[in-house]
Design an enzyme around this catalytic site. Structure first.
Site, mmCIF file in Angstrom:
data_model
loop_
_atom_site.group_PDB
_atom_site.id
_atom_site.type_symbol
_atom_site.label_atom_id
_atom_site.label_comp_id
_atom_site.label_asym_id
_atom_site.label_seq_id
_atom_site.Cartn_x
_atom_site.Cartn_y
_atom_site.Cartn_z
ATOM 1 C CG ASP A 1 46.478 -4.938 -22.110
ATOM 2 O OD1 ASP A 1 47.644 -5.010 -21.664
ATOM 3 O OD2 ASP A 1 46.220 -4.899 -23.329
ATOM 4 C CB CYS B 1 47.650 -10.088 -21.730
ATOM 5 S SG CYS B 1 47.717 -8.293 -21.867
ATOM 6 C CD GLN C 1 47.680 -13.047 -23.270
ATOM 7 O OE1 GLN C 1 48.852 -12.874 -23.575
ATOM 8 N NE2 GLN C 1 47.333 -13.608 -22.123
ATOM 9 C CG HIS D 1 47.528 -10.773 -28.174
ATOM 10 N ND1 HIS D 1 48.282 -11.720 -28.835
ATOM 11 C CD2 HIS D 1 48.232 -10.470 -27.035
ATOM 12 C CE1 HIS D 1 49.384 -11.967 -28.136
ATOM 13 N NE2 HIS D 1 49.373 -11.225 -27.048
ATOM 14 N NE ARG E 1 53.741 -9.724 -30.048
ATOM 15 C CZ ARG E 1 53.645 -9.634 -28.728
ATOM 16 N NH1 ARG E 1 54.396 -8.787 -28.057
ATOM 17 N NH2 ARG E 1 52.814 -10.409 -28.075
ATOM 18 N NE ARG F 1 49.922 -15.967 -25.015
ATOM 19 C CZ ARG F 1 50.647 -15.002 -25.621
ATOM 20 N NH1 ARG F 1 51.224 -14.069 -24.908
ATOM 21 N NH2 ARG F 1 50.773 -14.955 -26.934
HETATM 22 N N1 NVA Z 1 47.541 -4.238 -25.453
HETATM 23 C C1 NVA Z 1 48.923 -4.620 -25.237
HETATM 24 C C2 NVA Z 1 49.025 -6.120 -25.137
HETATM 25 C C3 NVA Z 1 50.408 -6.626 -24.833
HETATM 26 C C4 NVA Z 1 50.469 -8.122 -24.763
HETATM 27 C C5 NVA Z 1 49.778 -4.079 -26.347
HETATM 28 O O1 NVA Z 1 49.398 -4.197 -27.520
HETATM 29 O O2 NVA Z 1 50.838 -3.493 -26.051
HETATM 30 N N1 CP Z 2 51.119 -11.139 -23.308
HETATM 31 C C1 CP Z 2 52.037 -10.994 -24.276
HETATM 32 O O1 CP Z 2 51.738 -11.056 -25.481
HETATM 33 O O2 CP Z 2 53.298 -10.816 -23.820
HETATM 34 P P1 CP Z 2 54.570 -10.436 -24.689
HETATM 35 O O3 CP Z 2 54.331 -9.054 -25.229
HETATM 36 O O4 CP Z 2 55.718 -10.519 -23.735
HETATM 37 O O5 CP Z 2 54.683 -11.426 -25.811
#
Ligand code: NVA
Ligand code: CP
Length: 323
Positions: free
Chosen positions: A229, A270, A136, A133, A106, A309
């Site tokens: 989101d 998400c 997700q 992602h 990540r 998830r």
């Molecule tokens: N678009 C958000 C998704 C978090 C799961 C981010 O990248 O912060």
């Molecule tokens: N939805 C998601 O990816 O959550 P986290 O950022 O907590 O992993």
């Protein structure tokens, strides 16, 4: 179906049959976990979990899924390893690939996860980059499948920041699975051409329909699923004030839910979400992308989605690395 040895970097390289297979396997593993069966499909495997960005769901889903299936997860946080700072992505990948059976990444740049996959010699899974992602969206689609029994023909609106990792991945996934998918956002936040072109290409094969619109009423009409989101993703915190101004008319509230004209639409997110003023970031502004009323309503399936998830990530690991 045999997905052994495959990476999961994006949904681009998975066919609709492969996505359906992963969703069915997730449902099966969910049933097993609920009946107390732990088949240990990953017995003796070691999994590296690299996190450049924070995470609650993704990290915990990988750890719990690993332990359920008999694998050892090793968390490597942003200050724990040399990746990209003192050591190249290629060298890190080759070292980790000698010790671990698979790697989750990540972080920021999508090229980093692509680089890890190129050099590691073991499966690499994308746990979120600035671009995509995919794990997700598997959880999102499992949740939709549980609620409606199918994905093909589902009317799905993603409302808000239409050019972030979630919007990109949902667009491609929906195009593959034959949905009527809308991005509802201001023009300046429409997805990049590359993503729309990819989506349209997959839509031709599946019968999906992809629409980009600024018009909220038109965008959410007849929708089964309303999805949003955060308005500023991780790494974009400086944009927050501009986005709040730009996206205010795109908050999912009860009027928007009613504007679908459906009796039982569902709301998905998400997470994490800004739905009240109880977080450090939202204490001044309060609810942003979704109202408290919708977040806590009977339409909201966000905690089923969060649980999913774990089941979907488990399915990805079992399918690509399992016995
Ligand atoms: N678009 C958000 C998704 C978090 C799961 C981010 O990248 O912060
Ligand atoms: N939805 C998601 O990816 O959550 P986290 O950022 O907590 O992993």
């Amino acid at each position: 179906m045999n997905l052994r040895g495959r990476h999961l970097l994006s949904l681009d390289d998975y066919s609709s049959e492969e996505i359906s297979y992963l969703l069915d396997l997730s449902a099966e593993l969910k049933r097993m976990k609920r009946s107390g069966i732990r088949p240990k499909n990953l017995d003796g495997k070691n999994i590296a979990l690299i996190f450049e960005k924070p995470s609650t769901r993704t990290r915990c889903a990988f750890v719990v899924a690993c332990v359920d299936e008999g694998a050892h997860p090793e968390y490597l946080g942003k200050s724990d390893i040399q990746l990209g700072k003192k050591e190249t992505v290629a060298d890190t990948a080759r070292v980790l690939g000698r010790m671990f059976d698979a790697i989750q990444f990540r972080g920021f740049k999508h090229e980093t996860v692509v680089g890890l996959a190129k050099h590691a010699g073991v499966p690499v899974w994308n746990g979120l980059t600035d671009k995509y992602h995919p794990t997700q969206v598997l959880a999102d689609f499992l949740t939709v499948q549980e609620q409606f029994g199918h994905l093909k023909g589902i009317t799905f609106a993603y409302i808000g920041d239409g050019r972030n990792n979630m919007a990109n991945t949902l667009l491609i996934g929906a195009a593959k699975m034959g949905m009527d998918f809308r991005i509802v956002a201001p023009k300046s936040l429409f997805p990049e051409d590359e993503i729309v072109e990819l989506g349209n290409k997959f839509a031709k094969e599946s019968g999906a329909k992809i629409t980009l619109t600024e018009d909220v009423k038109k965008g959410v009409k007849d929708c089964d699923v309303l999805y949003t989101d955060v308005w500023a993703s991780m790494g974009e915190e400086a944009e927050m004030q501009t986005r709040i101004k730009l996206l205010k008319p795109y908050q999912i509230d009860m009027n928007m839910v009613k504007a679908t004209g459906k009796e039982n639409p569902i709301f998905l997110h998400c997470l994490p979400a800004f739905h009240n003023n109880d977080t450090e970031y939202s204490k001044e502004i309060g609810a942003m992308e979704v109202s408290e009323e919708v977040f806590e309503s009977r339409y909201s399936k966000v905690f089923d989605q969060a649980e999913n998830r774990m089941h979907t990530i488990k399915a990805v690991m079992v399918a690509t690395l399992g016995k």
